[in-house]
Each structure stands twice: as C-alpha cells, then as structure tokens.
Design an enzyme around this catalytic site. Structure first.
Site, PDB file in Angstrom:
ATOM      1  N   GLY A  11       0.833  -1.193   0.000  1.00  0.00           N
ATOM      2  CA  GLY A  11       0.000   0.000   0.000  1.00  0.00           C
ATOM      3  C   GLY A  11       0.862   1.234   0.000  1.00  0.00           C
TER       4      GLY A  11
ATOM      5  N   GLN B  65       3.162  10.065   1.202  1.00  0.00           N
ATOM      6  CA  GLN B  65       4.452   9.370   1.229  1.00  0.00           C
ATOM      7  C   GLN B  65       5.337   9.729   0.041  1.00  0.00           C
ATOM      8  OE1 GLN B  65       2.551   5.293   2.118  1.00  0.00           O
ATOM      9  NE2 GLN B  65       4.541   5.193   3.121  1.00  0.00           N
TER      10      GLN B  65
ATOM     11  N   CYS C  77       6.360   0.117   7.403  1.00  0.00           N
ATOM     12  CA  CYS C  77       5.942   1.227   6.549  1.00  0.00           C
ATOM     13  C   CYS C  77       7.123   1.651   5.691  1.00  0.00           C
ATOM     14  CB  CYS C  77       5.476   2.387   7.423  1.00  0.00           C
ATOM     15  SG  CYS C  77       4.987   3.838   6.484  1.00  0.00           S
ATOM     16  N   LEU C  78       6.857   1.923   4.415  1.00  0.00           N
ATOM     17  CA  LEU C  78       7.929   2.331   3.501  1.00  0.00           C
ATOM     18  C   LEU C  78       8.538   3.663   3.924  1.00  0.00           C
ATOM     19  CD1 LEU C  78       6.198   1.379   0.122  1.00  0.00           C
ATOM     20  CD2 LEU C  78       7.987   0.094   1.312  1.00  0.00           C
TER      21      LEU C  78
ATOM     22  N   HIS D 222      -3.978   1.394   7.900  1.00  0.00           N
ATOM     23  CA  HIS D 222      -2.630   1.969   7.900  1.00  0.00           C
ATOM     24  C   HIS D 222      -2.521   3.099   6.866  1.00  0.00           C
ATOM     25  CE1 HIS D 222       1.943   1.420   8.038  1.00  0.00           C
ATOM     26  NE2 HIS D 222       1.753   2.186   6.983  1.00  0.00           N
ATOM     27  N   GLU D 223      -3.016   2.845   5.653  1.00  0.00           N
ATOM     28  CA  GLU D 223      -2.894   3.851   4.582  1.00  0.00           C
ATOM     29  C   GLU D 223      -3.794   5.059   4.848  1.00  0.00           C
ATOM     30  OE1 GLU D 223      -0.408   3.562   2.780  1.00  0.00           O
ATOM     31  OE2 GLU D 223      -0.036   1.440   3.166  1.00  0.00           O
TER      32      GLU D 223
ATOM     33  N   HIS E 203      -2.289   7.543   7.123  1.00  0.00           N
ATOM     34  CA  HIS E 203      -1.317   8.446   6.481  1.00  0.00           C
ATOM     35  C   HIS E 203      -1.980   9.754   6.036  1.00  0.00           C
ATOM     36  CE1 HIS E 203       2.539   6.424   6.204  1.00  0.00           C
ATOM     37  NE2 HIS E 203       1.989   5.299   5.764  1.00  0.00           N
TER      38      HIS E 203
HETATM   39 NI    NI Z   1       2.902   3.440   5.732  1.00  0.00          NI
END
Ligand code: NI
Length: 169
Positions: free
Chosen positions: A46, A51, A93-94, A135-136, A139
């Site tokens: 995701g 991000q 998380c990226l 989670h997304e 953000h």
């Molecule tokens: Ni994330």
C-alpha cells in the site's frame, strides 16, 4: 509514468492532514499510476500520496490475495464509516525505516471512497486487508503506525532515527 521518491520519517509532509481531492482529471490518473508503480517497485502492499510528498487524499493498495500477484486498487477520499472487532498484526511502513511492530487495529471495516472517475464506492474488508487500509488511511491524517505504539517504543525509535541522521550527515 515515473517512479517517485518515498519520503521518510521525520519528513514533515508525513504529518500534514491531506487535502480532499475534487478534480478527477488526467493529473489525478497520472499521480495514481506513479503511486502504483512506486508501490510495486518498493515493494509494498500500500502507498498513500503524502508518502511521495503529495498531501492529497489518495491511496493505492495491492488487493491480491497472495503476495506474488498484483491487483491494484485506487481509493480517493477514503473514509472509514464502520468498524468492528480487534486484531493485532505486525506492521511496517515504507516511510518508517528499520522497524516493524505489532499494532492493534479493527478486525473488520467498511470504507467509503471515490474511484478514479469520482464515483462513490463502498467496500467492506477484514483481516490483513483491513489492516492495510487502516494503515494507509492513517497516512492521510498525518498518522504513522509508530503513533500506535507505546510511548517508550516510539521514543526508542525516534532516538535511533536521530542517530541514523547524524551518521549520514
Ligand atoms: Ni505506511
């Protein structure tokens, strides 16, 4: 189509509340395409627009059942309208390097959103896919999974990042 740079904690763009999207145009389609490409390249399951430095309410996810397949979904202005139960699952998380941790989330959620054409949609998901969406969507509100951890764990992580940044400088 192009790969975009993923912004990392403690970049302030990750803490901003993302703007609602009102224009369903070619620019939005290009942004979503870039995000999907960037997500698979990372690789991740995701990605939220903040991000890649775009503070707008757009997320992309891989909705495939097994991790080796690709089934992209684009959600514009997503909002959790119903939730039930709890589950604890390991998250990473990226944008948060070198950390995974167990996070408590709702087990089942209903999300209302708009598709890439601006049509209103609704989706009910559970288990791992519900974790990814929560989670997304976090953000888009400037929330990272580390915010769900204990104060101690979060403090330890911040200290570690500070150290990494000093070493790089
Ligand atoms: Ni994330």
């Amino acid at each position: 189509m192009s790969l975009r740079t993923i912004h990392k904690f403690p970049d302030p763009v990750l803490r901003k509340k993302a703007e609602k999207i009102t224009a369903f145009d070619a620019r939005l389609e290009d942004l979503a395409t870039d995000m999907i490409e960037t997500m698979y390249d990372a690789p991740g399951v995701g990605l939220a627009a903040p991000q890649i430095g775009e503070s707008v309410q757009l997320i992309v996810v891989n909705a495939a059942q097994d991790e080796d397949s690709e089934e992209s979904m684009i959600l514009v202005n997503p909002e959790i309208v119903e939730k039930e139960g709890t589950q604890v699952d390991e998250e990473g998380c990226l944008s948060v390097l070198d950390l995974t941790a167990a996070v408590k989330r709702s087990q089942k959620i209903t999300v209302s959103y708009q598709d890439i054409k601006g049509e209103k949609q609704e989706l009910t998901v559970e288990d791992r896919f519900a974790v990814v969406l929560q989670h997304e969507i976090d953000h888009l509100h400037g929330v990272l999974f580390i915010d769900h951890l204990s104060t101690l764990k979060r403090a330890l992580y911040k200290k570690k990042v500070k150290k990494m940044l000093v070493t790089q400088a």
